[in-house]
Every structure is written in structure tokens, then in C-alpha cells.
Design a protein around this motif. Structure first.
Motif, PDB file in Angstrom:
ATOM      1  N   ARG A 130       1.110  -1.051  -0.163  1.00  0.00           N
ATOM      2  CA  ARG A 130      -0.222   0.083   0.295  1.00  0.00           C
ATOM      3  C   ARG A 130       1.017   1.591   0.232  1.00  0.00           C
ATOM      4  O   ARG A 130       0.353   2.087   0.995  1.00  0.00           O
ATOM      5  CB  ARG A 130      -0.711   0.031   1.033  1.00  0.00           C
ATOM      6  CG  ARG A 130      -1.915  -0.607   1.037  1.00  0.00           C
ATOM      7  CD  ARG A 130      -2.942  -0.945   2.245  1.00  0.00           C
ATOM      8  NE  ARG A 130      -4.072  -2.030   1.860  1.00  0.00           N
ATOM      9  CZ  ARG A 130      -5.122  -2.525   2.850  1.00  0.00           C
ATOM     10  NH1 ARG A 130      -4.599  -1.353   3.872  1.00  0.00           N
ATOM     11  NH2 ARG A 130      -5.652  -3.658   2.846  1.00  0.00           N
ATOM     12  N   SER A 131       1.599   0.906  -1.025  1.00  0.00           N
ATOM     13  CA  SER A 131       2.836   2.422  -0.892  1.00  0.00           C
ATOM     14  C   SER A 131       3.497   2.165  -1.724  1.00  0.00           C
ATOM     15  O   SER A 131       4.809   1.936  -2.366  1.00  0.00           O
ATOM     16  CB  SER A 131       4.129   2.563   0.331  1.00  0.00           C
ATOM     17  OG  SER A 131       4.826   3.264   0.070  1.00  0.00           O
ATOM     18  N   PRO A 132       3.341   3.387  -3.033  1.00  0.00           N
ATOM     19  CA  PRO A 132       3.707   2.678  -4.648  1.00  0.00           C
ATOM     20  C   PRO A 132       5.203   3.453  -5.011  1.00  0.00           C
ATOM     21  O   PRO A 132       5.046   2.991  -5.181  1.00  0.00           O
ATOM     22  CB  PRO A 132       2.240   4.206  -4.812  1.00  0.00           C
ATOM     23  CG  PRO A 132       1.160   4.550  -4.006  1.00  0.00           C
ATOM     24  CD  PRO A 132       1.768   4.155  -2.894  1.00  0.00           C
ATOM     25  N   GLU A 133       5.233   4.095  -3.472  1.00  0.00           N
ATOM     26  CA  GLU A 133       7.382   4.357  -3.372  1.00  0.00           C
ATOM     27  C   GLU A 133       7.212   3.171  -3.529  1.00  0.00           C
ATOM     28  O   GLU A 133       8.977   2.645  -3.927  1.00  0.00           O
ATOM     29  CB  GLU A 133       7.274   5.357  -2.636  1.00  0.00           C
ATOM     30  CG  GLU A 133       6.736   6.864  -3.090  1.00  0.00           C
ATOM     31  CD  GLU A 133       5.126   6.636  -2.744  1.00  0.00           C
ATOM     32  OE1 GLU A 133       4.618   6.139  -1.468  1.00  0.00           O
ATOM     33  OE2 GLU A 133       5.038   8.322  -3.001  1.00  0.00           O
ATOM     34  N   ALA A 134       7.046   3.007  -2.406  1.00  0.00           N
ATOM     35  CA  ALA A 134       8.203   0.751  -1.408  1.00  0.00           C
ATOM     36  C   ALA A 134       7.882   0.042  -3.158  1.00  0.00           C
ATOM     37  O   ALA A 134       8.640  -0.823  -3.397  1.00  0.00           O
ATOM     38  CB  ALA A 134       7.403   0.100  -0.853  1.00  0.00           C
ATOM     39  N   VAL A 135       6.822  -0.183  -3.729  1.00  0.00           N
ATOM     40  CA  VAL A 135       6.494  -0.923  -4.505  1.00  0.00           C
ATOM     41  C   VAL A 135       7.446  -0.930  -6.078  1.00  0.00           C
ATOM     42  O   VAL A 135       7.677  -1.352  -6.417  1.00  0.00           O
ATOM     43  CB  VAL A 135       5.033  -1.106  -5.420  1.00  0.00           C
ATOM     44  CG1 VAL A 135       4.790  -1.670  -6.197  1.00  0.00           C
ATOM     45  CG2 VAL A 135       4.087  -1.507  -4.145  1.00  0.00           C
ATOM     46  N   ALA A 136       7.099   0.241  -6.194  1.00  0.00           N
ATOM     47  CA  ALA A 136       8.557   1.000  -7.529  1.00  0.00           C
ATOM     48  C   ALA A 136       9.909   0.556  -7.469  1.00  0.00           C
ATOM     49  O   ALA A 136      10.273  -0.186  -8.155  1.00  0.00           O
ATOM     50  CB  ALA A 136       8.104   2.586  -7.955  1.00  0.00           C
TER      51      ALA A 136
END
Length: 135
Positions: free
Chosen positions: A71-77
Motif C-alpha cells: 500500500r505504498s506506491p513508492e515502495a512498490v516501485a
């Protein structure tokens, strides 16, 4: 009895415990290392290693599953672009736990959870070269 129970409860509700592990995994992905208690690190290690294994597939479905868990776009990227590339060629054992002693307040065993192979840092903005002194 806790026979065959794999997860620790940490004295929290299931929703709070789930959010705690998401937060620890996202912090590990974004910062490359985190300092936490030993029990939390052992649980977060399991979740983080599963996320790396999922991300190694590189498919859209894997990215969506990772996004649902983190649930964190920065972490997924960062997981798909940086961490997986740094862990290239490893078949597991992506994290390391280093004990650092007891916490002063309550004597809880503390540790550092970090990636075995450090991901390269984000490139910093280029600083302008200092102008030569006029003579």
C-alpha cells in the motif's frame, strides 16, 4: 497452546499487526535498513523475503499483489526497480538480522534488519562545480 502457529501476535489486533508488518516492510524497502526489535524483525523478514520472491516474477499481477500488500506506491516501485535488481542471482536469503544489544528502557533485544546485497542509492542531484577563483 501455540502449536504450529507461525505468526507472533505482538499484543495487537489483527488489523494493527498487519499494518505494522506492512509499515516495516515498506520502510525496509525504502531505507535499505531498519532498526527494530528482534521479534518484529524476524516476522518482517518473512514478509519482506516473500515480497522479493513475488517481485522477481516481474509481471503485472505480481506488481498488483505487491501493491495490495505494501500500500505504498513508492515502495512498490523501488521493490521492482531497485531491490530486485540488487538481489539478482540469489535464490533466497535476501535479508540479514544483526543484533545490536538490549534497549535501555525495557531491555528488549534490538537488531538491524537489512538487505544482504545493498541496493544502490538513488542518484543525488548534481552539485554545481565550484567556480575557479578569479585572479
Amino acid at each position: 497452546m501455540r502449536h504450529k502457529r507461525l505468526n507472533k501476535k505482538f499484543g495487537r489486533s489483527p488489523e494493527h499487526r498487519e499494518q505494522l508488518m506492512r509499515m516495516l516492510c515498506a520502510a525496509l524497502i525504502l531505507n535499505d535498513k531498519i532498526q527494530t526489535t528482534l521479534k518484529k524483525a524476524k516476522q518482517a523478514r518473512k514478509d519482506a523475503e516473500k515480497l522479493v520472491t513475488l517481485a522477481r516474477k516481474g509481471t503485472l499481477a505480481a506488481r498488483r499483489l505487491a501493491a495490495a500488500r505494501l500500500r505504498s506506491p513508492e515502495a512498490v516501485a523501488r521493490l521492482f526497480d531497485v531491490v530486485v535488481k540488487a538481489q539478482e542471482g540469489r535464490n533466497g536469503g535476501y535479508t540479514r538480522i544483526t543484533k545490536i544489544g538490549a534497549r535501555r528502557g525495557d531491555a528488549t533485544e534490538m537488531c538491524i534488519l537489512e538487505w544482504v546485497v545493498a541496493a544502490p542509492a538513488a542518484p543525488a542531484a548534481e552539485a554545481p562545480a565550484p567556480a575557479e577563483a578569479a585572479q
